[in-house]
Design a protein around this motif. Structure first.
Motif, mmCIF file in Angstrom:
data_model
loop_
_atom_site.group_PDB
_atom_site.id
_atom_site.type_symbol
_atom_site.label_atom_id
_atom_site.label_comp_id
_atom_site.label_asym_id
_atom_site.label_seq_id
_atom_site.Cartn_x
_atom_site.Cartn_y
_atom_site.Cartn_z
ATOM 1 N N ARG A 218 0.937 -1.377 -0.125
ATOM 2 C CA ARG A 218 0.046 0.042 -0.025
ATOM 3 C C ARG A 218 0.861 1.278 -0.047
ATOM 4 N NH1 ARG A 218 -3.312 -2.820 -1.196
ATOM 5 N NH2 ARG A 218 -5.410 -3.181 -0.513
ATOM 6 N N HIS A 219 0.306 2.436 -0.601
ATOM 7 C CA HIS A 219 1.005 3.531 -0.512
ATOM 8 C C HIS A 219 0.834 4.104 0.895
ATOM 9 C CE1 HIS A 219 2.538 3.741 -4.769
ATOM 10 N NE2 HIS A 219 1.174 4.260 -5.127
ATOM 11 N N SER A 220 1.659 5.162 1.334
ATOM 12 C CA SER A 220 1.605 5.759 2.448
ATOM 13 C C SER A 220 0.119 6.840 2.149
ATOM 14 C CB SER A 220 2.714 6.828 2.655
ATOM 15 O OG SER A 220 2.763 7.730 1.515
ATOM 16 N N PHE A 221 -0.385 7.292 3.248
ATOM 17 C CA PHE A 221 -1.596 8.154 3.088
ATOM 18 C C PHE A 221 -1.455 9.363 2.049
ATOM 19 C CE2 PHE A 221 -4.597 11.450 4.443
ATOM 20 C CZ PHE A 221 -5.429 10.777 4.585
ATOM 21 N N PHE A 222 -0.442 10.313 2.171
ATOM 22 C CA PHE A 222 -0.553 11.507 1.447
ATOM 23 C C PHE A 222 0.003 11.039 -0.082
ATOM 24 C CE2 PHE A 222 0.020 13.041 5.508
ATOM 25 C CZ PHE A 222 -0.919 13.957 5.463
ATOM 26 N N LYS A 223 1.085 9.958 -0.262
ATOM 27 C CA LYS A 223 1.282 9.344 -1.614
ATOM 28 C C LYS A 223 0.019 8.884 -2.082
ATOM 29 C CE LYS A 223 4.451 6.547 -4.093
ATOM 30 N NZ LYS A 223 5.764 5.729 -3.813
ATOM 31 N N GLY A 224 -0.864 8.159 -1.373
ATOM 32 C CA GLY A 224 -2.127 7.620 -1.874
ATOM 33 C C GLY A 224 -3.044 8.736 -2.417
ATOM 34 N N ILE A 225 -3.021 9.652 -1.534
ATOM 35 C CA ILE A 225 -4.099 10.905 -2.282
ATOM 36 C C ILE A 225 -3.421 11.169 -3.694
ATOM 37 C CG2 ILE A 225 -4.840 13.335 -1.881
ATOM 38 C CD1 ILE A 225 -4.623 12.456 1.294
ATOM 39 N N LYS A 226 -2.287 11.657 -3.697
ATOM 40 C CA LYS A 226 -1.795 11.957 -5.050
ATOM 41 C C LYS A 226 -1.901 10.917 -6.132
ATOM 42 C CE LYS A 226 1.856 14.911 -3.122
ATOM 43 N NZ LYS A 226 3.611 14.961 -2.927
ATOM 44 N N HIS A 227 -1.738 9.642 -5.944
ATOM 45 C CA HIS A 227 -1.941 8.735 -6.655
ATOM 46 C C HIS A 227 -3.498 8.500 -7.107
ATOM 47 C CE1 HIS A 227 -1.652 4.667 -8.568
ATOM 48 N NE2 HIS A 227 -2.702 4.331 -7.946
ATOM 49 N N ILE A 228 -4.266 8.739 -6.097
ATOM 50 C CA ILE A 228 -5.773 8.455 -6.499
ATOM 51 C C ILE A 228 -6.418 9.672 -7.467
ATOM 52 C CG2 ILE A 228 -8.061 9.318 -5.363
ATOM 53 C CD1 ILE A 228 -7.339 7.464 -3.226
ATOM 54 N N LEU A 229 -5.777 10.877 -7.232
ATOM 55 C CA LEU A 229 -6.304 12.150 -8.326
ATOM 56 C C LEU A 229 -5.534 12.012 -9.584
ATOM 57 C CD1 LEU A 229 -6.143 14.700 -5.503
ATOM 58 C CD2 LEU A 229 -7.968 13.522 -6.382
ATOM 59 N N LYS A 230 -4.726 11.276 -9.672
ATOM 60 C CA LYS A 230 -4.262 10.862 -10.877
ATOM 61 C C LYS A 230 -4.976 10.011 -11.843
ATOM 62 C CE LYS A 230 0.629 12.447 -9.757
ATOM 63 N NZ LYS A 230 2.002 12.071 -9.886
ATOM 64 N N GLN A 231 -5.823 9.166 -11.181
ATOM 65 C CA GLN A 231 -6.351 7.948 -11.947
ATOM 66 C C GLN A 231 -7.831 8.714 -12.548
ATOM 67 O OE1 GLN A 231 -4.767 5.278 -11.800
ATOM 68 N NE2 GLN A 231 -3.308 6.639 -10.790
ATOM 69 N N ARG A 232 -7.988 8.458 -13.895
ATOM 70 C CA ARG A 232 -9.121 9.214 -14.713
ATOM 71 C C ARG A 232 -10.393 8.415 -14.280
ATOM 72 N NH1 ARG A 232 -11.839 6.706 -18.376
ATOM 73 N NH2 ARG A 232 -13.108 7.926 -20.070
ATOM 74 N N ASP A 233 -10.350 7.046 -13.821
ATOM 75 C CA ASP A 233 -11.729 6.704 -13.584
ATOM 76 C C ASP A 233 -12.041 6.937 -12.005
ATOM 77 O OD1 ASP A 233 -11.962 5.277 -15.921
ATOM 78 O OD2 ASP A 233 -10.773 3.657 -15.544
ATOM 79 N N MET A 234 -11.188 7.021 -11.364
ATOM 80 C CA MET A 234 -11.492 7.459 -9.829
ATOM 81 C C MET A 234 -12.018 8.969 -9.842
ATOM 82 S SD MET A 234 -11.501 6.762 -6.542
ATOM 83 C CE MET A 234 -11.900 7.824 -5.144
ATOM 84 N N VAL A 235 -11.356 9.877 -10.722
ATOM 85 C CA VAL A 235 -11.812 11.249 -10.833
ATOM 86 C C VAL A 235 -13.327 11.298 -11.395
ATOM 87 C CG1 VAL A 235 -11.691 13.289 -11.845
ATOM 88 C CG2 VAL A 235 -9.714 12.209 -10.886
ATOM 89 N N LEU A 236 -13.697 10.289 -12.346
ATOM 90 C CA LEU A 236 -14.970 10.253 -12.744
ATOM 91 C C LEU A 236 -15.920 9.548 -11.748
ATOM 92 C CD1 LEU A 236 -14.268 8.683 -16.252
ATOM 93 C CD2 LEU A 236 -15.321 10.847 -15.933
ATOM 94 N N MET A 237 -15.467 8.671 -10.828
ATOM 95 C CA MET A 237 -16.286 8.393 -9.942
ATOM 96 C C MET A 237 -16.587 9.460 -8.706
ATOM 97 S SD MET A 237 -17.558 5.161 -9.475
ATOM 98 C CE MET A 237 -18.166 5.489 -11.189
ATOM 99 N N ILE A 238 -15.483 10.285 -8.562
ATOM 100 C CA ILE A 238 -15.853 11.396 -7.632
ATOM 101 C C ILE A 238 -16.911 12.342 -8.193
ATOM 102 C CG2 ILE A 238 -14.747 13.576 -6.829
ATOM 103 C CD1 ILE A 238 -12.257 12.162 -6.813
ATOM 104 N N PHE A 239 -17.082 12.339 -9.533
ATOM 105 C CA PHE A 239 -18.021 13.261 -9.915
ATOM 106 C C PHE A 239 -19.412 12.475 -9.836
ATOM 107 C CE2 PHE A 239 -14.704 15.821 -11.897
ATOM 108 C CZ PHE A 239 -15.105 16.980 -11.498
ATOM 109 N N VAL A 240 -19.574 11.274 -10.001
ATOM 110 C CA VAL A 240 -20.600 10.255 -10.125
ATOM 111 C C VAL A 240 -21.352 10.339 -8.642
ATOM 112 C CG1 VAL A 240 -21.453 7.865 -9.861
ATOM 113 C CG2 VAL A 240 -20.174 8.729 -11.912
#
Length: 432
Positions: A218-240
């Motif tokens: 697993r990534h560290s907490f803050f590295k994980g946040i940066k990783h998540i915000l770079k994922q296109r499908d995760m960004v789409l899920m945020i808007f959903v």
């Protein structure tokens, strides 16, 4: 040798039941007043200004307001200190706040203070759904486990919608109208305290060996946040979730007002109750099918498309049909349909987000989705309740317009690469 590295333990179901129990009582406390808003206004008359932001609806809104502030800290604690300490902390806060709410049930100010405490406890539990499933369950069971965990939240809301009115005098004109709140809140307080004790006694962090390989990195907490915000499908899920979860939170918080808008005089909680009953069925059926067929996106699309008729039925029926009885029947059916689809999208969406954002910690991906849905839900409820619900109709129509946007965003996502890999593995095992 590799097969012995991973093991699935029967105690995982005990962990899930404990988690479901504490989730149940926290959601029960969230909407304890939502189904009986009008009688509550009579009981607390003179203790607040009905036309201000600080009114009965505020008791539901404060959960969303506090969640916005506490979600990221709670996810950090879950990721850094583990589920036992994080959920345990939430359980302690919830248990104390639940009793406080019961002991001072006749003081609106004290009820609000206790509700803030319960709202603080909420993200320590809600944000841990996928963290619990990944620690204790193999990938092939995680959709179902997440569905059952969220099912408990829905059951808590159903209990609030359908059982709360039984404690309260809800029929206008009768002498007991607006009575029963101290007994109801005291009962719920002891239930919450008991669930907190069970959680502290039985919850464990993780099994001796992990249930699957993906538990190891697993990534560290803050590295994980940066990783998540770079994922296109995760960004789409945020808007959903910004729109879909916001609509669910708003309608759940305003069920009695929606009933009044439809011409229902009795605060019987049936519209909210049927929506939640539909969600119970959906939260079991849809995630289980998602696991079985190793598909996340397809079932998310089914959920968003299926939710649209429910929103339309609750919003537009009164414009075309003028028979109150028929309008009410359609509203009940629409509530069930909306609940079945929009509430089953939650566990599938959380698991999808955890998979597409791997190796970021699951508490972050789930926390972000819940966080964004609480922001929109808070804004929706504030807009719907302003000036004594003067603009409720306008907001319901807006929801009808926004739902096709949710469908389009879901269609733009790609299937979870992790679930595809798992599907290929299963085929290989069967073929071998």
């Amino acid at each position: 040798m590799a097969k012995s590295t991973y093991k699935v333990y029967g105690y995982r179901w005990v962990i899930l039941i404990i988690f479901m129990l504490i989730s149940f009582v926290i959601q029960l406390q969230w909407l304890a007043h939502a189904a009986v808003e009008r009688p509550a206004e009579v009981f607390y008359k003179g203790q607040f200004n009905p036309d201000s932001f600080f009114n009965i609806d505020f008791l539901a809104m404060v959960y969303m307001l506090v969640y916005i502030v506490m979600s990221i800290p709670a996810s950090y604690i879950i990721d850094t200190y583990g589920i036992r300490k994080a959920i345990g902390l939430g359980a302690v806060i919830a248990g104390v706040s639940g009793l406080l709410k019961g002991f001072y049930a006749d003081s609106f100010e004290m009820v609000v203070i206790a509700q803030i405490g319960l709202a603080i406890a909420q993200p320590f539990v809600l944000n841990a759904v996928t963290a619990v499933t990944v620690r204790w369950f193999p990938l092939r069971e995680r959709g179902l486990a997440a569905g059952l965990a969220i099912l408990a939240q829905y059951l808590g809301i159903i209990f609030a919608m359908l059982v709360t009115p039984a404690f309260i005098g809800t029929h206008p004109g009768r002498p007991d109208y607006g009575s029963g709140f101290p007994h109801m809140l005291m009962t719920y307080g002891w239930l919450t305290f008991g669930a907190a004790v069970v959680t502290l006694l039985l919850l464990k962090e993780k099994p001796p060996t992990p249930p699957a390989a993906d538990d190891l990195v697993r990534h560290s907490f803050f590295k994980g946040i940066k990783h998540i915000l770079k994922q296109r499908d995760m960004v789409l899920m945020i808007f959903v979730f910004l729109v879909g979860l916001g609509i669910f939170n708003a309608i759940s918080s305003m069920t009695d007002s929606i009933s009044a808008n439809l011409g229902v005089k009795d605060s019987n909680g049936l519209i909210g109750g049927l929506m939640l009953i539909g969600g119970v069925f959906g939260a079991v059926i849809i995630p289980a099918l998602s696991d079985k067929y190793r598909m996340r996106k397809r079932f998310l699309v089914i959920c968003t498309v299926g939710a649209l008729p429910g929103v339309l039925g609750l919003s537009l029926t009164g414009y075309f049909i003028h028979n109150p009885a028929v309008v009410y029947d359609i509203a009940l059916a629409s509530a069930f349909i909306l609940g079945f689809f929009i509430m089953s999208a939650g566990p599938v969406g959380f698991q999808y987000a955890a998979e597409v954002s791997y190796p970021a910690p699951e508490s972050i991906s789930q926390g972000l989705l819940l966080w964004i849905g609480q922001i929109s839900g808070l804004l929706f409820v504030a807009g719907m309740s302003i000036k004594n619900n003067a603009y409720l109709n306008d907001w319901m129509i807006l929801f009808c317009i926004l739902m096709p946007v949710v469908i389009a965003l879901t269609l733009m996502t790609k299937e979870s690469p992790m679930i595809i890999t798992e599907k290929d593995k299963m085929k290989g095992e069967i073929g071998g």
